[in-house]
Design an enzyme around this catalytic site. Structure first.
Site, PDB file in Angstrom:
ATOM      1  N   ASP A  11       0.867  -1.182   0.000  1.00 41.96           N
ATOM      2  CA  ASP A  11       0.000   0.000   0.000  1.00 41.96           C
ATOM      3  C   ASP A  11       0.905   1.235   0.000  1.00 41.96           C
ATOM      4  O   ASP A  11       2.110   1.132   0.260  1.00 41.96           O
ATOM      5  CB  ASP A  11      -0.893  -0.004   1.259  1.00 41.96           C
ATOM      6  CG  ASP A  11      -1.788   1.224   1.336  1.00 41.96           C
ATOM      7  OD1 ASP A  11      -2.350   1.623   0.293  1.00 41.96           O
ATOM      8  OD2 ASP A  11      -1.930   1.802   2.432  1.00 41.96           O
ATOM      9  N   SER A  12       0.295   2.388  -0.224  1.00 41.46           N
ATOM     10  CA  SER A  12       1.047   3.635  -0.137  1.00 41.46           C
ATOM     11  C   SER A  12       1.497   3.908   1.303  1.00 41.46           C
ATOM     12  O   SER A  12       2.369   4.736   1.527  1.00 41.46           O
ATOM     13  CB  SER A  12       0.170   4.794  -0.605  1.00 41.46           C
ATOM     14  OG  SER A  12      -1.004   4.838   0.182  1.00 41.46           O
ATOM     15  N   TYR A  43      -0.532   8.697  -2.048  1.00 41.08           N
ATOM     16  CA  TYR A  43      -0.467   8.560  -3.505  1.00 41.08           C
ATOM     17  C   TYR A  43      -1.651   9.268  -4.177  1.00 41.08           C
ATOM     18  O   TYR A  43      -1.593   9.635  -5.332  1.00 41.08           O
ATOM     19  CB  TYR A  43      -0.546   7.082  -3.916  1.00 41.08           C
ATOM     20  CG  TYR A  43       0.695   6.239  -3.733  1.00 41.08           C
ATOM     21  CD1 TYR A  43       1.800   6.680  -2.997  1.00 41.08           C
ATOM     22  CD2 TYR A  43       0.757   4.971  -4.310  1.00 41.08           C
ATOM     23  CE1 TYR A  43       2.917   5.874  -2.843  1.00 41.08           C
ATOM     24  CE2 TYR A  43       1.874   4.161  -4.171  1.00 41.08           C
ATOM     25  CZ  TYR A  43       2.949   4.607  -3.426  1.00 41.08           C
ATOM     26  OH  TYR A  43       4.052   3.801  -3.276  1.00 41.08           O
ATOM     27  N   GLY A  44      -2.746   9.395  -3.424  1.00 42.09           N
ATOM     28  CA  GLY A  44      -4.035   9.761  -4.030  1.00 42.09           C
ATOM     29  C   GLY A  44      -4.109  11.161  -4.594  1.00 42.09           C
ATOM     30  O   GLY A  44      -5.022  11.480  -5.354  1.00 42.09           O
ATOM     31  N   CYS A  74      -4.197  -1.355  -2.018  1.00 42.54           N
ATOM     32  CA  CYS A  74      -4.344   0.099  -2.152  1.00 42.54           C
ATOM     33  C   CYS A  74      -5.396   0.369  -3.217  1.00 42.54           C
ATOM     34  O   CYS A  74      -5.243  -0.076  -4.371  1.00 42.54           O
ATOM     35  CB  CYS A  74      -2.998   0.696  -2.567  1.00 42.54           C
ATOM     36  SG  CYS A  74      -3.071   2.478  -2.872  1.00 42.54           S
ATOM     37  N   THR A  76      -6.105   3.171  -4.583  1.00 38.20           N
ATOM     38  CA  THR A  76      -5.608   4.107  -5.595  1.00 38.20           C
ATOM     39  C   THR A  76      -4.748   3.392  -6.640  1.00 38.20           C
ATOM     40  O   THR A  76      -4.932   3.578  -7.843  1.00 38.20           O
ATOM     41  CB  THR A  76      -4.784   5.223  -4.899  1.00 38.20           C
ATOM     42  OG1 THR A  76      -5.609   5.800  -3.877  1.00 38.20           O
ATOM     43  CG2 THR A  76      -4.352   6.278  -5.873  1.00 38.20           C
ATOM     44  N   GLU A 153      -2.843   8.531   8.726  1.00 34.44           N
ATOM     45  CA  GLU A 153      -1.379   8.366   8.779  1.00 34.44           C
ATOM     46  C   GLU A 153      -0.785   9.154   9.949  1.00 34.44           C
ATOM     47  O   GLU A 153       0.273   8.813  10.456  1.00 34.44           O
ATOM     48  CB  GLU A 153      -0.734   8.803   7.456  1.00 34.44           C
ATOM     49  CG  GLU A 153      -1.020   7.885   6.281  1.00 34.44           C
ATOM     50  CD  GLU A 153      -0.226   6.582   6.303  1.00 34.44           C
ATOM     51  OE1 GLU A 153       0.877   6.543   6.858  1.00 34.44           O
ATOM     52  OE2 GLU A 153      -0.758   5.585   5.758  1.00 34.44           O
ATOM     53  N   CYS A 186     -10.921   3.035  -0.316  1.00 38.20           N
ATOM     54  CA  CYS A 186      -9.521   3.247   0.052  1.00 38.20           C
ATOM     55  C   CYS A 186      -9.268   2.379   1.273  1.00 38.20           C
ATOM     56  O   CYS A 186     -10.085   2.339   2.196  1.00 38.20           O
ATOM     57  CB  CYS A 186      -9.313   4.723   0.383  1.00 38.20           C
ATOM     58  SG  CYS A 186      -7.766   5.079   1.215  1.00 38.20           S
ATOM     59  N   THR A 187      -8.117   1.703   1.275  1.00 37.41           N
ATOM     60  CA  THR A 187      -7.879   0.724   2.335  1.00 37.41           C
ATOM     61  C   THR A 187      -7.566   1.368   3.689  1.00 37.41           C
ATOM     62  O   THR A 187      -7.521   0.675   4.709  1.00 37.41           O
ATOM     63  CB  THR A 187      -6.755  -0.237   1.932  1.00 37.41           C
ATOM     64  OG1 THR A 187      -5.590   0.533   1.594  1.00 37.41           O
ATOM     65  CG2 THR A 187      -7.164  -1.078   0.752  1.00 37.41           C
ATOM     66  N   HIS A 188      -7.357   2.671   3.704  1.00 39.03           N
ATOM     67  CA  HIS A 188      -7.213   3.361   4.993  1.00 39.03           C
ATOM     68  C   HIS A 188      -8.561   3.519   5.711  1.00 39.03           C
ATOM     69  O   HIS A 188      -8.604   3.612   6.941  1.00 39.03           O
ATOM     70  CB  HIS A 188      -6.652   4.771   4.791  1.00 39.03           C
ATOM     71  CG  HIS A 188      -5.173   4.844   4.580  1.00 39.03           C
ATOM     72  ND1 HIS A 188      -4.557   4.438   3.429  1.00 39.03           N
ATOM     73  CD2 HIS A 188      -4.175   5.301   5.393  1.00 39.03           C
ATOM     74  CE1 HIS A 188      -3.251   4.645   3.531  1.00 39.03           C
ATOM     75  NE2 HIS A 188      -2.999   5.165   4.716  1.00 39.03           N
TER      76      HIS A 188
HETATM   77  N1  DGL Z   1      -4.659   3.156   1.073  1.00 47.17           N
HETATM   78  C1  DGL Z   1      -4.598   3.953  -0.116  1.00 47.17           C
HETATM   79  C2  DGL Z   1      -5.823   3.644  -0.964  1.00 47.17           C
HETATM   80  O1  DGL Z   1      -6.386   2.586  -0.748  1.00 47.17           O
HETATM   81  C3  DGL Z   1      -4.389   5.384   0.219  1.00 47.17           C
HETATM   82  C4  DGL Z   1      -4.037   6.197  -0.965  1.00 47.17           C
HETATM   83  C5  DGL Z   1      -3.158   7.381  -0.718  1.00 47.17           C
HETATM   84  O2  DGL Z   1      -2.014   7.166  -0.363  1.00 47.17           O
HETATM   85  O3  DGL Z   1      -3.605   8.504  -0.957  1.00 47.17           O
HETATM   86  O4  DGL Z   1      -6.237   4.368  -1.843  1.00 47.17           O
END
Ligand code: DGL
Length: 266
Positions: A11-12, A43-44, A74, A76, A153, A186-188
């Protein structure tokens, strides 16, 4: 997936841990290398070209660890870079979008589904294209929630007033609509499950990690494997934020060694 003993999950940042947690809750006997690109999250808000470049480096790092298959934990990267990754690498690489869409379609009654995600994910229309393909009678709405990832984060918990205000700011617009299913694209976002539920009582929430891990379990043979999963945790920046993370949502994660790596080398 059936014969893969060692898999990579990336993931990011830390959000992919919700996917890893779901995989560990459903499966036994796996060796897993987790990579969170904490030096370059989020990353988004980046361009598709940058997201593809980062994702290729992430995969090259995991290949250096000898993994046999890769889970893109992730939303994204799954939305933007999966075709490019399939083109560039010759091993199974599995994204989160299809299982999440299938899970949403299986529970919606009103056939109006909302997807929340990063700006890049919502701009890509990847979820709506997939939903339109598997359920052409569904309507799909999308809301970008770019503040969620930085809050998570930075260790903001879901009972923090700032989190609750942010959730309300993004999601109040779909209260009292006919949307009955919300994909946490989004996995967050599962870290904010309770805050989102409080804002949208009664809505079906689709956690993409849970949807993906169920799909993986169905692919695996029933082996009777009882060995605990072992996980190596790798990050591209100091692991401090991992250590102060809200682990209430990560109860199935095994302990494992933590390493900091230089992702620019890959
Ligand atoms: N967990 C990432 C996702 O699922 C977060 C993306 C990001 O870093 O902006 O999109």
């Amino acid at each position: 997936m059936a014969s893969f003993q060692k898999i990579g999950v990336f993931d990011s940042g830390l959000g992919g841990l919700t996917v890893l947690n779901a995989i560990c809750a459903q499966n036994r006997g796996l060796s897993i290398v987790y990579f969170g690109d904490t030096a370059r999250v989020p990353y988004g808000s980046r361009t598709p070209e940058t997201i593809e470049r980062y994702a290729e480096q992430d995969v090259r790092f995991l290949l250096s660890k000898g993994v046999e298959a890769i889970i893109v934990a992730c939303g994204t990267v799954s939305a933007i870079a999966l075709p490019k990754l399939h083109q560039s690498f010759d091993l199974p690489i599995i994204g989160v979008i299809e299982p999440a869409c299938a899970a949403a379609v299986s529970v919606t009654k009103t056939k109006h589904i909302c997807v929340i995600g990063t700006q890049a994910t919502v701009n890509s229309n990847a979820y709506s294209s997939c939903l339109n393909r598997i359920a052409p009678d569904c309507r799909v709405s999308g809301i970008a929630c770019p503040l969620f990832v930085p809050l998570i984060e930075n260790g903001f918990r879901e009972d923090d007033p700032i989190t609750q205000l942010t959730v309300e700011r993004y999601l109040a617009q779909i209260r009292n609509t006919d949307i009955d299913t919300l994909i946490l694209g989004c996995t967050h976002y599962p870290f904010f499950t309770n805050a989102i539920r409080a804002e949208l009582p009664g809505i079906h929430l689709i956690d993409i990690g849970v949807a993906l891990s169920q799909a993986i379990k169905q692919m695996m043979p029933k082996s009777g494997e009882t060995r605990e999963n072992d996980v190596e945790y790798c990050f591209s920046d100091k692991e401090t934020s991992f250590q102060r993370f809200d682990t209430n949502h990560l109860k199935s994660l095994p302990k494992g060694e933590i390493h900091v790596i230089n992702i620019e080398r890959f």
